[in-house]
Motif scaffolding. Sequence first.
Motif, PDB file in Angstrom:
ATOM      1  N   ASP A  40      39.666  23.165  29.039  1.00  0.00           N
ATOM      2  CA  ASP A  40      39.804  24.193  28.004  1.00  0.00           C
ATOM      3  C   ASP A  40      38.667  24.072  27.003  1.00  0.00           C
ATOM      4  N   GLY A  41      38.504  25.106  26.218  1.00  0.00           N
ATOM      5  CA  GLY A  41      37.552  25.050  25.120  1.00  0.00           C
ATOM      6  C   GLY A  41      36.261  25.793  25.371  1.00  0.00           C
ATOM      7  N   GLY A  42      36.046  26.312  26.549  1.00  0.00           N
ATOM      8  CA  GLY A  42      34.806  27.013  26.836  1.00  0.00           C
ATOM      9  C   GLY A  42      35.043  28.497  26.957  1.00  0.00           C
ATOM     10  N   HIS A  43      34.148  29.141  27.622  1.00  0.00           N
ATOM     11  CA  HIS A  43      34.180  30.583  27.821  1.00  0.00           C
ATOM     12  C   HIS A  43      35.175  30.930  28.923  1.00  0.00           C
ATOM     13  N   HIS A  44      36.222  31.689  28.610  1.00  0.00           N
ATOM     14  CA  HIS A  44      37.261  32.041  29.577  1.00  0.00           C
ATOM     15  C   HIS A  44      37.287  33.536  29.833  1.00  0.00           C
ATOM     16  N   ALA A  45      36.143  34.180  29.836  1.00  0.00           N
ATOM     17  CA  ALA A  45      36.100  35.625  30.034  1.00  0.00           C
ATOM     18  C   ALA A  45      36.610  35.994  31.418  1.00  0.00           C
ATOM     19  N   MET A  46      37.301  37.094  31.488  1.00  0.00           N
ATOM     20  CA  MET A  46      37.807  37.601  32.754  1.00  0.00           C
ATOM     21  C   MET A  46      36.641  38.084  33.605  1.00  0.00           C
ATOM     22  N   MET A  47      36.609  37.637  34.848  1.00  0.00           N
ATOM     23  CA  MET A  47      35.635  38.094  35.823  1.00  0.00           C
ATOM     24  C   MET A  47      36.369  39.059  36.744  1.00  0.00           C
ATOM     25  N   LYS A  48      35.654  39.818  37.564  1.00  0.00           N
ATOM     26  CA  LYS A  48      36.325  40.709  38.515  1.00  0.00           C
ATOM     27  C   LYS A  48      37.267  39.928  39.418  1.00  0.00           C
ATOM     28  N   ILE A  49      36.867  38.722  39.780  1.00  0.00           N
ATOM     29  CA  ILE A  49      37.683  37.898  40.672  1.00  0.00           C
ATOM     30  C   ILE A  49      38.859  37.245  39.937  1.00  0.00           C
ATOM     31  N   GLY A  50      38.830  37.239  38.618  1.00  0.00           N
ATOM     32  CA  GLY A  50      39.937  36.663  37.853  1.00  0.00           C
ATOM     33  C   GLY A  50      39.451  35.786  36.725  1.00  0.00           C
ATOM     34  N   PHE A 145      43.910  35.145  39.998  1.00  0.00           N
ATOM     35  CA  PHE A 145      43.082  36.195  40.579  1.00  0.00           C
ATOM     36  C   PHE A 145      43.273  37.503  39.849  1.00  0.00           C
ATOM     37  N   GLY A 146      42.198  38.290  39.783  1.00  0.00           N
ATOM     38  CA  GLY A 146      42.169  39.550  39.059  1.00  0.00           C
ATOM     39  C   GLY A 146      42.400  40.727  39.975  1.00  0.00           C
ATOM     40  N   GLU A 147      41.499  41.689  39.881  1.00  0.00           N
ATOM     41  CA  GLU A 147      41.654  42.955  40.591  1.00  0.00           C
ATOM     42  C   GLU A 147      41.543  42.787  42.108  1.00  0.00           C
ATOM     43  N   GLY A 167      32.385  32.384  53.182  1.00  0.00           N
ATOM     44  CA  GLY A 167      33.468  33.123  53.800  1.00  0.00           C
ATOM     45  C   GLY A 167      34.010  34.199  52.871  1.00  0.00           C
ATOM     46  N   PRO A 168      34.850  35.086  53.414  1.00  0.00           N
ATOM     47  CA  PRO A 168      35.441  36.133  52.603  1.00  0.00           C
ATOM     48  C   PRO A 168      36.661  35.627  51.830  1.00  0.00           C
ATOM     49  N   LEU A 169      36.854  36.208  50.667  1.00  0.00           N
ATOM     50  CA  LEU A 169      38.016  35.928  49.838  1.00  0.00           C
ATOM     51  C   LEU A 169      38.625  37.280  49.505  1.00  0.00           C
ATOM     52  N   HIS A 170      39.833  37.502  49.997  1.00  0.00           N
ATOM     53  CA  HIS A 170      40.508  38.802  49.844  1.00  0.00           C
ATOM     54  C   HIS A 170      41.575  38.711  48.765  1.00  0.00           C
ATOM     55  N   VAL A 171      41.548  39.642  47.839  1.00  0.00           N
ATOM     56  CA  VAL A 171      42.603  39.789  46.843  1.00  0.00           C
ATOM     57  C   VAL A 171      43.201  41.158  47.104  1.00  0.00           C
ATOM     58  N   ASN A 172      44.437  41.179  47.661  1.00  0.00           N
ATOM     59  CA  ASN A 172      45.076  42.468  47.980  1.00  0.00           C
ATOM     60  C   ASN A 172      46.577  42.371  47.918  1.00  0.00           C
TER      61      ASN A 172
END
Length: 172
Positions: A40-50, A145-147, A167-172
Amino acid sequence: MQIKPLLGTIALAIALPSAALAAGTHAGGHGHDKAGHVQDGGHHAMMKIGQPAKAAPTRTIEITMRETEDGRMIFEPGDLKFAPGETVRLKITNAGETDHEFVMDTVDAIEEHKALMEKFPEMEHDDPNAVRLRPGETGEILWTFGEAGTFKYACLIPGHHDAGMHGPLHVN
């Protein structure tokens, strides 16, 4: 006036910024401890992946990084699947004989990062979506995971991606 000490100081002043730039670092100032745990304590901005997990994980996924006898470099499993909003513990083990890393992001970001690593191979990771491990080490990433979408994970140490370590990482 002593010229030699002055020249040494000037040379050092010129060399240090260049060495720091060549070594590189990832933006964000976000940390993992030596075992690869997100801190904790750093930058926790949301990325597209989460984003780094703020809740307890609902499951643990074990990922192994290693080399094969024929010289390929692989992740096991080779395909990762998650649900949007799912919080997981990625337990990552380097069962290989060389350093490896696990980085997950959008396909474009992985490709950009790969090109940057080729220019600056000594770049150190300090991102919540990545962990670099020596042979025999285990680390983890706690992630929500995000979107929905198809993302990518890879080892971006120069040559490793080209040897099959992605490799691929699928979020669905």
